[in-house]
Scaffold this active site. Structure first.
Site, mmCIF file in Angstrom:
data_model
loop_
_atom_site.group_PDB
_atom_site.id
_atom_site.type_symbol
_atom_site.label_atom_id
_atom_site.label_comp_id
_atom_site.label_asym_id
_atom_site.label_seq_id
_atom_site.Cartn_x
_atom_site.Cartn_y
_atom_site.Cartn_z
ATOM 1 N N GLU A 36 0.883 -1.172 0.000
ATOM 2 C CA GLU A 36 0.000 0.000 0.000
ATOM 3 C C GLU A 36 0.911 1.210 0.000
ATOM 4 O O GLU A 36 1.612 1.486 0.975
ATOM 5 C CB GLU A 36 -0.923 -0.025 1.217
ATOM 6 C CG GLU A 36 -2.082 0.966 1.118
ATOM 7 C CD GLU A 36 -1.770 2.290 1.775
ATOM 8 O OE1 GLU A 36 -1.344 3.214 1.040
ATOM 9 O OE2 GLU A 36 -1.933 2.397 2.987
ATOM 10 N N CYS A 87 -2.774 8.199 4.267
ATOM 11 C CA CYS A 87 -2.568 7.827 2.862
ATOM 12 C C CYS A 87 -3.772 8.181 2.008
ATOM 13 O O CYS A 87 -3.640 8.651 0.884
ATOM 14 C CB CYS A 87 -2.269 6.330 2.751
ATOM 15 S SG CYS A 87 -0.700 5.844 3.508
#
Length: 467
Positions: A238, A272
């Site tokens: 990720e 994020c």
């Protein structure tokens, strides 16, 4: 039970890792700076522990549920330590602890099941699932506990053992979490290692590791993938995002302004999947800028341990420098700060919540992930122009569309090139849903049943219907 170190751990002469309180800029504790050569023995013990851990699913469920209870009970110790080393408000640290316990409970009872395949032949083909073996996780500093649990909960539930490395900026709360979990887990099922590079690189490339999960930058993610490839290890990466929020012509600005602001600025923008760019219709642009700027100007910035704090500091000096650089470059290129635009004159790594307008579309604060309390707001003329601009990025983690006509908003959301698209909110995830990005935002899937399957391999048994 698991042999985990205490929060500080044993003294290692000449090999300590100072931990900085970002609200002061001063070291307040230390963690061991472990040598990469230690990993051989650690992974060897993880492999031995795997033999027993994989063999008894009921015992795993019982242990993981007990681990969840232990984490919940330890919140009063975990949350303040998390705030001290990460910087986020204490309420957000308690929420992170709660999310860690919830994820353990969710995966503890998740069953991959078995599946029969019928294809017209007199053969019974059954798909079963087997764990991979010892796996590794490398976790960043923005959500140390939550992202750690997103990796170890499905891995352990699947029957794997894990070696987990937190960021050197936030090792203490993860080590304390390891000590808490040791009351419920067998020895060496979950091991925490701390230290500077090349510890993480050695862990990712170790031939005894069968799967590496990593959250962080795209550049480091590529290095992790290259390291794992040497032993044909599986990877789940990720790698951040540059999420865009598109406001439609029918949006009620005042109604959504609070949600939009906090979707960008929660955890000081160090998320994020935070909103990192806003595209507003030209007619509404100035009103959107002012609504967000007003909230930026009145947000309470301070130590996360202070009850009234809404936004804490940036986590570390290097990240603060990055935020300052991107903002200064945008201002030099002609952008204007409707709020903030500068470092706060106080000890620690504090940056004023910043809303930028008149930003050149090619400015790095728009095209790259700034990962801090800075939000550019850009006008658009046509909806096609806005969608094209939102998709014009190397990232593809998330995106959102905001408006009154939900059907129209959903149609626009379907045009976004990302893994998750939200309507009238952003960055909200269920434990049961998949989470993945496209383009440079990652490889593989986390979350829900997909996260569990990512930690398993299929095993097929063929049996004739008759002898």
């Amino acid at each position: 039970m698991a042999t985990q170190p205490s929060r500080r751990g044993p003294a290692i002469p000449g090999r300590s890792l100072p931990v900085i309180d970002p609200a002061t800029g001063e070291a307040f504790d230390e963690a061991p700076d472990q040598h990469p050569d230690e990993l051989d023995a650690i992974i060897g013990r993880a492999h031995q522990a795997w033999r027993g851990w994989r063999a008894d699913p009921l015992a795993r469920t019982t242990a993981l549920l007990a681990a969840a209870d232990a984490v919940e009970a330890a919140g009063a110790g975990l949350a303040p330590l998390l705030t001290r080393e990460q910087g986020k408000p204490l309420a957000e640290s308690y929420a992170e602890v709660a999310r860690t316990a919830a994820r353990l409970r969710y995966f503890a009872v998740l069953d991959p099941g078995r599946r029969l395949i019928t294809d017209g032949r007199p053969v019974r083909s059954e798909i079963r699932w087997r764990p991979l073996g010892p796996v590794a996780a490398i976790v960043p500093w923005n959500f140390p506990l939550q992202l750690a649990s997103a990796k170890f909960a499905p891995a352990l539930a699947a029957g794997n053992t894990m070696v987990l490395k937190p960021s050197p900026f936030t090792p203490l709360s993860t080590r304390l979490l390891g000590s808490v979990l040791s009351a419920a887990l067998p020895a060496d099922v979950l091991t925490i290692v701390t230290g500077h590079e090349p510890l993480g690189a050695r862990l990712a490339s170790h031939p005894g590791i069968r799967h590496v999960t990593f959250t962080g930058s795209a550049a480091t993610g590529r290095a992790v993938a290259e390291g794992a490839a040497a032993s044909l290890g599986r990877v789940t990466l990720e790698l951040g995002g540059n999420d865009a929020a598109i406001l439609l012509e029918d949006v009620d600005v005042e109604r959504i302004a609070d949600r939009l602001f906090w979707a960008a600025f929660r955890n000081c923008g160090q998320v994020c999947m935070a909103v990192k760019r806003v595209y507003a219709p030209a007619r509404l642009h100035s009103g959107v800028v002012e609504a967000l700027a007003q909230r930026a100007r009145t947000a309470v910035v301070g130590s996360g341990l202070d009850p009234g704090t809404q936004l804490g500091p940036v986590n570390n000096a290097a990240q603060l420098t990055r935020v300052e650089h991107y903002t200064a470059q945008a201002l030099a290129d002609g952008a204007r700060a409707a709020a903030g635009g500068h470092r706060l004159e106080r000890p620690g790594y504090f940056y004023a919540p910043t809303v930028l307008t008149e930003v050149p579309p090619a400015s790095p604060v728009v095209t790259e992930e700034q990962f801090g309390p800075v939000l550019p707001v850009l006008p658009y003329g046509s909806l096609d122009e806005a969608v094209a601009a939102a998709n014009d990025t190397g990232f593809g983690l998330g995106g959102s569309v905001w408006g009154t006509d939900l059907d129209r908003a959903e149609e626009v959301a379907g045009r976004l090139e990302c893994g998750t698209a939200w309507i009238n909110h952003h960055a909200e995830l269920s434990l049961a849903q998949p989470f993945a990005g496209v383009k440079d935002s990652g490889v593989g899937v986390a979350g829900g049943m997909w996260g569990l399957y990512g930690n398993l391999r299929p095993f097929v048994v063929h049996r004739p219907e008759a002898a």
